[in-house]
Design a protein around this motif. Structure first.
Motif, PDB file in Angstrom:
ATOM      1  N   ALA A 135       0.770  -1.165   0.204  1.00 49.40           N
ATOM      2  CA  ALA A 135       0.003   0.022   0.148  1.00 49.40           C
ATOM      3  C   ALA A 135       1.018   1.241   0.000  1.00 49.40           C
ATOM      4  N   CYS A 136       2.145   1.261   0.274  1.00 44.56           N
ATOM      5  CA  CYS A 136       3.020   2.343   0.242  1.00 44.56           C
ATOM      6  C   CYS A 136       3.452   2.612  -1.131  1.00 44.56           C
ATOM      7  N   PHE A 137       3.257   1.928  -2.185  1.00 44.30           N
ATOM      8  CA  PHE A 137       3.757   2.007  -3.378  1.00 44.30           C
ATOM      9  C   PHE A 137       2.628   2.689  -4.332  1.00 44.30           C
ATOM     10  N   ALA A 138       3.295   3.550  -5.203  1.00 46.84           N
ATOM     11  CA  ALA A 138       2.264   3.851  -6.344  1.00 46.84           C
ATOM     12  C   ALA A 138       2.310   2.874  -7.530  1.00 46.84           C
ATOM     13  N   PRO A 139       1.154   2.722  -8.181  1.00 47.63           N
ATOM     14  CA  PRO A 139       1.214   1.820  -9.163  1.00 47.63           C
ATOM     15  C   PRO A 139       2.340   1.764 -10.358  1.00 47.63           C
ATOM     16  N   GLY A 140       3.070   0.801 -10.463  1.00 49.85           N
ATOM     17  CA  GLY A 140       4.121   0.386 -11.423  1.00 49.85           C
ATOM     18  C   GLY A 140       5.476   0.765 -10.451  1.00 49.85           C
ATOM     19  N   ALA A 141       5.380   0.881  -9.510  1.00 54.89           N
ATOM     20  CA  ALA A 141       6.446   1.375  -8.735  1.00 54.89           C
ATOM     21  C   ALA A 141       7.846   0.207  -8.868  1.00 54.89           C
ATOM     22  N   MET A 142       8.843   0.751  -8.859  1.00 56.50           N
ATOM     23  CA  MET A 142      10.187   0.267  -8.939  1.00 56.50           C
ATOM     24  C   MET A 142      11.195   0.334  -7.804  1.00 56.50           C
ATOM     25  N   LEU A 143      11.961  -0.750  -7.547  1.00 52.04           N
ATOM     26  CA  LEU A 143      12.903  -0.897  -6.472  1.00 52.04           C
ATOM     27  C   LEU A 143      14.225  -1.035  -7.093  1.00 52.04           C
ATOM     28  N   GLN A 144      15.420  -0.601  -6.707  1.00 51.72           N
ATOM     29  CA  GLN A 144      16.736  -1.118  -7.454  1.00 51.72           C
ATOM     30  C   GLN A 144      17.603  -0.927  -6.473  1.00 51.72           C
ATOM     31  N   SER A 145      18.514  -2.019  -6.285  1.00 50.49           N
ATOM     32  CA  SER A 145      19.685  -1.999  -5.438  1.00 50.49           C
ATOM     33  C   SER A 145      21.015  -2.036  -6.035  1.00 50.49           C
ATOM     34  N   ILE A 146      21.963  -1.365  -5.604  1.00 45.81           N
ATOM     35  CA  ILE A 146      23.371  -1.388  -6.192  1.00 45.81           C
ATOM     36  C   ILE A 146      24.089  -2.392  -5.666  1.00 45.81           C
ATOM     37  N   SER A 147      24.726  -3.336  -5.999  1.00 44.49           N
ATOM     38  CA  SER A 147      25.321  -4.165  -5.243  1.00 44.49           C
ATOM     39  C   SER A 147      26.789  -4.619  -6.199  1.00 44.49           C
ATOM     40  N   GLY A 148      27.338  -5.199  -5.589  1.00 43.79           N
ATOM     41  CA  GLY A 148      28.806  -6.028  -5.859  1.00 43.79           C
ATOM     42  C   GLY A 148      29.787  -4.969  -5.559  1.00 43.79           C
ATOM     43  N   ARG A 149      30.947  -5.516  -5.931  1.00 46.08           N
ATOM     44  CA  ARG A 149      32.310  -4.744  -5.502  1.00 46.08           C
ATOM     45  C   ARG A 149      32.631  -3.756  -6.723  1.00 46.08           C
ATOM     46  N   PRO A 150      33.230  -2.524  -6.257  1.00 45.73           N
ATOM     47  CA  PRO A 150      33.814  -1.741  -7.421  1.00 45.73           C
ATOM     48  C   PRO A 150      34.337  -2.371  -8.332  1.00 45.73           C
ATOM     49  N   GLY A 151      33.960  -1.849  -9.613  1.00 46.17           N
ATOM     50  CA  GLY A 151      34.462  -2.689 -10.914  1.00 46.17           C
ATOM     51  C   GLY A 151      33.491  -3.713 -11.351  1.00 46.17           C
ATOM     52  N   ASN A 152      32.626  -4.349 -10.237  1.00 47.97           N
ATOM     53  CA  ASN A 152      31.749  -5.327 -10.611  1.00 47.97           C
ATOM     54  C   ASN A 152      30.408  -5.031 -10.328  1.00 47.97           C
ATOM     55  N   ASP A 153      30.220  -3.761 -10.561  1.00 44.23           N
ATOM     56  CA  ASP A 153      28.724  -3.331  -9.861  1.00 44.23           C
ATOM     57  C   ASP A 153      27.484  -3.804 -10.656  1.00 44.23           C
ATOM     58  N   ALA A 154      26.542  -3.872  -9.942  1.00 40.58           N
ATOM     59  CA  ALA A 154      25.261  -4.646 -10.658  1.00 40.58           C
ATOM     60  C   ALA A 154      24.272  -3.796 -10.012  1.00 40.58           C
ATOM     61  N   VAL A 155      23.126  -3.407 -10.932  1.00 42.44           N
ATOM     62  CA  VAL A 155      21.831  -2.958 -10.343  1.00 42.44           C
ATOM     63  C   VAL A 155      20.742  -4.183 -10.300  1.00 42.44           C
ATOM     64  N   HIS A 156      19.960  -4.333  -9.343  1.00 36.69           N
ATOM     65  CA  HIS A 156      19.170  -5.259  -9.230  1.00 36.69           C
ATOM     66  C   HIS A 156      17.799  -4.637  -9.316  1.00 36.69           C
ATOM     67  N   ASN A 157      16.873  -5.036 -10.031  1.00 38.75           N
ATOM     68  CA  ASN A 157      15.450  -4.551 -10.007  1.00 38.75           C
ATOM     69  C   ASN A 157      14.422  -5.427  -9.273  1.00 38.75           C
ATOM     70  N   THR A 158      13.669  -4.711  -8.555  1.00 36.59           N
ATOM     71  CA  THR A 158      12.604  -5.582  -7.945  1.00 36.59           C
ATOM     72  C   THR A 158      11.160  -4.925  -8.048  1.00 36.59           C
ATOM     73  N   THR A 159       9.880  -5.439  -8.402  1.00 35.52           N
ATOM     74  CA  THR A 159       8.579  -4.823  -8.156  1.00 35.52           C
ATOM     75  C   THR A 159       8.145  -4.558  -6.873  1.00 35.52           C
ATOM     76  N   ALA A 160       7.484  -3.772  -6.659  1.00 34.80           N
ATOM     77  CA  ALA A 160       6.737  -3.458  -5.524  1.00 34.80           C
ATOM     78  C   ALA A 160       6.109  -4.580  -5.155  1.00 34.80           C
ATOM     79  N   ALA A 161       5.446  -5.465  -5.862  1.00 37.11           N
ATOM     80  CA  ALA A 161       4.740  -6.529  -5.731  1.00 37.11           C
ATOM     81  C   ALA A 161       5.712  -7.787  -5.142  1.00 37.11           C
ATOM     82  N   GLU A 162       6.864  -7.757  -6.169  1.00 36.98           N
ATOM     83  CA  GLU A 162       7.808  -8.691  -5.493  1.00 36.98           C
ATOM     84  C   GLU A 162       8.336  -8.381  -4.052  1.00 36.98           C
ATOM     85  N   PHE A 163       8.575  -6.948  -3.736  1.00 36.12           N
ATOM     86  CA  PHE A 163       9.348  -6.536  -2.540  1.00 36.12           C
ATOM     87  C   PHE A 163       8.120  -6.880  -1.373  1.00 36.12           C
TER      88      PHE A 163
END
Length: 155
Positions: free
Chosen positions: A47-75
């Motif tokens: 209920a905290c999220f707007a329709p179509g909301a997206m969550l992203q996390s920056i992870s990995g080590r410097p030089g091997n960075d990755a951005v992971h996507n998650t929908t509000a429903a998945e979260f």
């Protein structure tokens, strides 16, 4: 006449003291998400999220960075998997900027799982006001175990 003026000022002052600022309402919208996480309440989290909301996390080590996507429903489904009170994300509202129906929040955090420190970072939120209610449209965060904000500054 003086009595009427006195009561008018008293009522106006009482109303203003109880009124929530726009910044406070943005903080409440963000805090509602963390309260839902602590309670492992997936419906409240969703209920905290707007329709179509997206969550992203920056992870990995410097030089091997990755951005992971998650929908509000998945979260929300992830939130439901944890026992109540297991996840405690403590944030500090460092910067809040509001323009009309758009708000941006920069919030350093420390995350604890079952009372043990897990990681820290920064949450960056974009919120939109839909039908008078602030909803989270987008979150991106960093995650690390060092260079964390001091405990006293995180609430």
């Amino acid at each position: 006449m003086q009595r009427l003026l006195f009561f008018t000022i008293l009522i106006f002052t009482a109303f203003r003291a109880g009124a929530q600022t726009t910044e406070d309402s943005v903080k409440t919208a963000v805090s509602n998400l963390f309260n839902a996480m602590r309670q492992a309440d997936s419906a409240a989290a969703a209920a905290c999220f707007a329709p179509g909301a997206m969550l992203q996390s920056i992870s990995g080590r410097p030089g091997n960075d990755a951005v992971h996507n998650t929908t509000a429903a998945e979260f929300a489904n992830i939130v439901a998997r944890f026992p109540s009170q297991a996840v405690d994300e403590r944030i500090a509202f460092a910067h809040i900027v509001v323009d009309d129906r758009l708000a941006s929040v920069w919030a350093p955090y420390r995350l604890y799982f079952k009372g043990t420190f897990s990681h820290c970072g920064v949450d960056a939120f974009q919120l939109v006001r839909i039908e008078g209610v602030w909803k989270i449209q987008y979150i991106i965060d960093t995650r690390r175990k060092d260079n964390c904000v001091e405990e006293a500054a995180v609430k």
